[in-house]
Each structure stands twice: as C-alpha cells, then as structure tokens.
Design a protein around this motif. Sequence first.
Motif, PDB file in Angstrom:
ATOM      1  N   ILE A  54      45.573  -6.649  12.101  1.00 19.63           N
ATOM      2  CA  ILE A  54      44.222  -6.103  12.152  1.00 19.63           C
ATOM      3  C   ILE A  54      44.301  -4.660  12.629  1.00 19.63           C
ATOM      4  N   LEU A  55      43.207  -3.929  12.451  1.00 17.81           N
ATOM      5  CA  LEU A  55      43.179  -2.543  12.912  1.00 17.81           C
ATOM      6  C   LEU A  55      41.737  -2.174  13.249  1.00 17.81           C
ATOM      7  N   ASP A  56      41.228  -2.771  14.338  1.00 10.97           N
ATOM      8  CA  ASP A  56      39.882  -2.422  14.784  1.00 10.97           C
ATOM      9  C   ASP A  56      39.969  -1.268  15.781  1.00 10.97           C
ATOM     10  N   GLY A  57      38.837  -0.909  16.378  1.00 13.33           N
ATOM     11  CA  GLY A  57      38.816   0.229  17.282  1.00 13.33           C
ATOM     12  C   GLY A  57      39.710   0.060  18.488  1.00 13.33           C
ATOM     13  N   ASN A  58      39.752  -1.150  19.057  1.00 11.22           N
ATOM     14  CA  ASN A  58      40.614  -1.397  20.218  1.00 11.22           C
ATOM     15  C   ASN A  58      42.078  -1.219  19.863  1.00 11.22           C
ATOM     16  N   VAL A  59      42.464  -1.769  18.719  1.00 12.74           N
ATOM     17  CA  VAL A  59      43.876  -1.697  18.318  1.00 12.74           C
ATOM     18  C   VAL A  59      44.264  -0.259  17.996  1.00 12.74           C
ATOM     19  N   ARG A  60      43.388   0.472  17.330  1.00 12.03           N
ATOM     20  CA  ARG A  60      43.679   1.888  17.043  1.00 12.03           C
ATOM     21  C   ARG A  60      43.926   2.665  18.334  1.00 12.03           C
ATOM     22  N   ARG A  61      43.080   2.423  19.330  1.00 12.67           N
ATOM     23  CA  ARG A  61      43.217   3.163  20.592  1.00 12.67           C
ATOM     24  C   ARG A  61      44.542   2.824  21.277  1.00 12.67           C
ATOM     25  N   ARG A  98      47.895 -15.096  15.237  1.00 14.43           N
ATOM     26  CA  ARG A  98      46.602 -15.312  15.895  1.00 14.43           C
ATOM     27  C   ARG A  98      46.655 -14.811  17.340  1.00 14.43           C
ATOM     28  N   ASP A  99      47.691 -15.222  18.069  1.00 11.55           N
ATOM     29  CA  ASP A  99      47.832 -14.841  19.469  1.00 11.55           C
ATOM     30  C   ASP A  99      48.060 -13.341  19.629  1.00 11.55           C
ATOM     31  N   LEU A 100      48.895 -12.767  18.772  1.00 12.00           N
ATOM     32  CA  LEU A 100      49.224 -11.354  18.897  1.00 12.00           C
ATOM     33  C   LEU A 100      48.011 -10.462  18.605  1.00 12.00           C
ATOM     34  N   ASN A 101      47.260 -10.805  17.582  1.00 10.83           N
ATOM     35  CA  ASN A 101      46.065 -10.010  17.288  1.00 10.83           C
ATOM     36  C   ASN A 101      45.060 -10.076  18.430  1.00 10.83           C
ATOM     37  N   GLN A 102      44.872 -11.279  18.975  1.00 12.28           N
ATOM     38  CA  GLN A 102      43.952 -11.406  20.102  1.00 12.28           C
ATOM     39  C   GLN A 102      44.470 -10.645  21.318  1.00 12.28           C
ATOM     40  N   ALA A 103      45.764 -10.678  21.531  1.00 11.66           N
ATOM     41  CA  ALA A 103      46.353  -9.967  22.670  1.00 11.66           C
ATOM     42  C   ALA A 103      46.162  -8.458  22.535  1.00 11.66           C
ATOM     43  N   LEU A 104      46.361  -7.929  21.323  1.00 17.68           N
ATOM     44  CA  LEU A 104      46.155  -6.500  21.103  1.00 17.68           C
ATOM     45  C   LEU A 104      44.705  -6.103  21.374  1.00 17.68           C
ATOM     46  N   MET A 105      43.752  -6.926  20.888  1.00 16.98           N
ATOM     47  CA  MET A 105      42.340  -6.620  21.117  1.00 16.98           C
ATOM     48  C   MET A 105      41.980  -6.723  22.592  1.00 16.98           C
ATOM     49  N   ASP A 106      42.506  -7.745  23.252  1.00 16.08           N
ATOM     50  CA  ASP A 106      42.203  -7.914  24.679  1.00 16.08           C
ATOM     51  C   ASP A 106      42.789  -6.783  25.513  1.00 16.08           C
ATOM     52  N   LEU A 107      43.964  -6.314  25.145  1.00 16.55           N
ATOM     53  CA  LEU A 107      44.571  -5.197  25.865  1.00 16.55           C
ATOM     54  C   LEU A 107      43.688  -3.957  25.761  1.00 16.55           C
ATOM     55  N   GLY A 108      43.192  -3.699  24.555  1.00 18.07           N
ATOM     56  CA  GLY A 108      42.334  -2.545  24.367  1.00 18.07           C
ATOM     57  C   GLY A 108      40.983  -2.689  25.049  1.00 18.07           C
ATOM     58  N   ALA A 109      40.454  -3.924  25.071  1.00 17.33           N
ATOM     59  CA  ALA A 109      39.124  -4.147  25.634  1.00 17.33           C
ATOM     60  C   ALA A 109      39.103  -4.184  27.154  1.00 17.33           C
ATOM     61  N   THR A 110      40.205  -4.603  27.772  1.00 21.39           N
ATOM     62  CA  THR A 110      40.187  -4.822  29.219  1.00 21.39           C
ATOM     63  C   THR A 110      41.097  -3.885  30.012  1.00 21.39           C
ATOM     64  N   VAL A 111      42.130  -3.336  29.394  1.00 18.66           N
ATOM     65  CA  VAL A 111      43.078  -2.470  30.110  1.00 18.66           C
ATOM     66  C   VAL A 111      43.099  -1.062  29.521  1.00 18.66           C
ATOM     67  N   CYS A 112      43.371  -0.972  28.228  1.00 17.49           N
ATOM     68  CA  CYS A 112      43.498   0.333  27.568  1.00 17.49           C
ATOM     69  C   CYS A 112      42.120   0.782  27.082  1.00 17.49           C
ATOM     70  N   THR A 113      41.201   0.918  28.036  1.00 15.22           N
ATOM     71  CA  THR A 113      39.800   1.213  27.731  1.00 15.22           C
ATOM     72  C   THR A 113      39.611   2.696  27.391  1.00 15.22           C
ATOM     73  N   PRO A 114      38.496   3.043  26.762  1.00 19.93           N
ATOM     74  CA  PRO A 114      38.334   4.425  26.294  1.00 19.93           C
ATOM     75  C   PRO A 114      38.400   5.476  27.391  1.00 19.93           C
ATOM     76  N   ARG A 115      37.703   5.264  28.514  1.00 17.66           N
ATOM     77  CA  ARG A 115      37.565   6.348  29.487  1.00 17.66           C
ATOM     78  C   ARG A 115      38.498   6.231  30.690  1.00 17.66           C
ATOM     79  N   ARG A 116      38.692   5.031  31.203  1.00 17.08           N
ATOM     80  CA  ARG A 116      39.520   4.875  32.405  1.00 17.08           C
ATOM     81  C   ARG A 116      40.559   3.781  32.185  1.00 17.08           C
ATOM     82  N   PRO A 117      41.592   4.065  31.412  1.00 17.52           N
ATOM     83  CA  PRO A 117      42.612   3.044  31.163  1.00 17.52           C
ATOM     84  C   PRO A 117      43.326   2.644  32.449  1.00 17.52           C
TER      85      PRO A 117
END
Length: 390
Positions: free
Chosen positions: A168-175, A210-229
């Motif tokens: 996948i390549l959503d906004g979280n994964v791109r970041r 399935r697990d890897l895609n979810q892990a990438l999205m979760d990393l972007g959503a909870t840790v590698c966030t836009p403003r304060r990673p």
Amino acid sequence: MKDRSTALPELASRSLLSWWQQHGRSDPKQKPWMFRADGRWPAAEEGLDPYPIWVAEVMLQQTQLQVVLPYWQRWMQAFPRLEVLAAASEQQVLLLWQGLGYYSRARRLHATSRLLLAELQSHQRDVNAPTKFSHWPVDLEIWLALPGIGRSTAGGILSSAFNSPLAILDGNVRRVLARLHAHPEPPMRAQHQFWAWSESFIDAVPGLSRDLNQALMDLGATVCTPRRPACEVCPWDAQCAAYASGSPQQYPVKEAPRDIPFQVIGVGVVLNDAGEVLIDQRLNEGLLGGLWEFPGGKQESDEAITHTIRRELREELAIEVSVDDKLITVDHAYSHKKLRFEVHLCRWISGDPQPLASQQVRWVKPSDLANYPFPAANVRIIAALLERTA
C-alpha cells in the motif's frame, strides 16, 4: 546466504513487526473491520469479509481514522451487507455520508456495490442468497477496474481481507518512507520509487502482508507523525536518514505552496407563503455532486451581495425574490479554495422554480431538511434557519 540487498529489508520488516506486536493499534474498537467476530486478529491463513474493509478503505481516503470510525459504524448499521447497499438509493447513501466530505467517494462506492453484486451473483445458483466473501474477486486488476479503486486502496482491501502479497502507499506510509530515506523531493514526484520501497518490505517476509501493511500505517499514525515524530521510540531510528539528519520533521519535502483563491457566495434561503423553503439538488459532478443546497452563486466584483442573490436566483431558478435580513455568514475552506457564504432570508415573489443549473428543485418544510444530504457548510445555515423560524 542472503545478500545484503535482501537482508536489509527483511531485518527492517521483522523489527517493524516486533514493534507492532507490542505497540500497534490492537484494540478491535479502533479498526473493527480488521478483526474477526470474536475480536481476534486473523492468522495469516484466515480471511476477513472484504465488504466492511472496502467501505473503510474508501472512507479513509483523505480522511483520518478518528473521523471515519463513527461514520463507518453508522454505515454498517444502515448497510450491513453488500446487497443492502446495492439496493439503497443514492440519496440514502449521500445522507449517511453527509459531513465526511469528498462526496464523489460515496457515489462511486454505491455504483461499485452494484457492479460487485452482479459479479458475485453471476457465480451463485441462487441470486437471492447472501453473498459469500470467499467468492469476492482476489485479482488486483479486477479491483483496479472498479470506480474509485486505486492501487493503494485495492492493495489495502486484498491484503487485509485475504493476506494477498500487495503493498500500500497511503499518506502515513509515504511519510515513513520519505523520512527513512530522507527523500529530497515531494513523494508524489517519485511514485515509482516509493512503491518499490513499500513492496520491498512486503516481499521481504512472505505471508505477512496484512500485518506488515498495518504495521507501516500504525508506525506513521502513532510514531512517525507529521509534526512531532517520536523518534526515540521508533524501531527504525538506527536506519532512518531523516533522524540522522537531525531534522526529521522536514520530511516529506512539501510542494511549494499555492495561492488559494477566495470567493464570496451569495445564498438565498427562500421562503414561500406556506413557510416552505426552496432547495435544489446539485448536478452529479464534482466533489459535492448529488447533494442538496440553498441556491445562490458567486459575487461579482463591485456587486452588492443582495444583488448577487437576486441575480443568481433569477439565472438559476427563474424566480424573483425579495432579499431580506441576513441570516448568517459561514466561512468554509476546501483544499483548493476558501469560501464565504453570505446568507440572506428571501421572500418568493413570482416564477415557478426551474432547475436551470441543477437536477431538481423542491419546496420543503424546514423541519424536513434533515432528510436531505447537504454539504457541511449548509448544516450551519439549516441550524440558523431552524432557530429563526422556531
């Protein structure tokens, strides 16, 4: 022995999975479509119903999870199965989508439901029997041919439902990927490279897409966030080029800002002698296609707003009105423009309303406006009208 080019993505994928198993979003209430009925995350060999996943994936296009969740829950209550959605009217669908924005997504979702249902029923002896998710298409090309389904959405549906080996390549994964590689230009200019990076993590550990895609999205959503990673708790801090640069928040590199046009819209809330209000339905095109609205249009230069409203209602509805008191001013921003709605109460004088620039027009009681899907900006207008007429 694996060479270095193969080993590095595998090490990164496995460290990501290890982090995700401890810190990922594992509460079924956060992403109910990703869990089995008993609340358990599916094993690699287990499938999930694609219907709720597909609905969630479309809703999540350009919209955050916390915003989507209550909409998804209401949707699944109203349209619990593909057959129910396919049988619904477009107005029912748009009304339930109201406030979520980008309404073309809802119209395409509805149209696709009918295409998918016809495809599934073609493989069943009894077309009245409930469709089985095991009969849903698993071919990527079939999904890409459907309205509103792009490569990342299709990958999300198939990897989530069937554990298909698709990235996948959503906004979280791109970041995440832009920071991992400190990519020097905006991600949308290097889509091929970003897809290759995303696919490398999926290919590195077969059977766990399935697990890897979810892990990438979760990393972007909870840790590698836009403003304060939160780089100090990231499993990839040792490999991340943006972290090593000391300025991870500078990635992804952004496009140069564009000037956003500002427009003033004159809106007429037209009442007749019976106390009914006039609304019209937009054409099925653009972001707000198919929704209802109070009539009006753009203010021209050096034009009084009362003149704008009279002119627009004459041009679009062939009616004459008296423009009376201001009801409300509403500022609303889209990604590509900013609007200010100057809304006035109007009294209908003459002319049979004609849909000259819309699908249809209708006189309705103010108390019945909740039965029609409106753009978000109109919700405040409705509230002001109901308060004024109470």
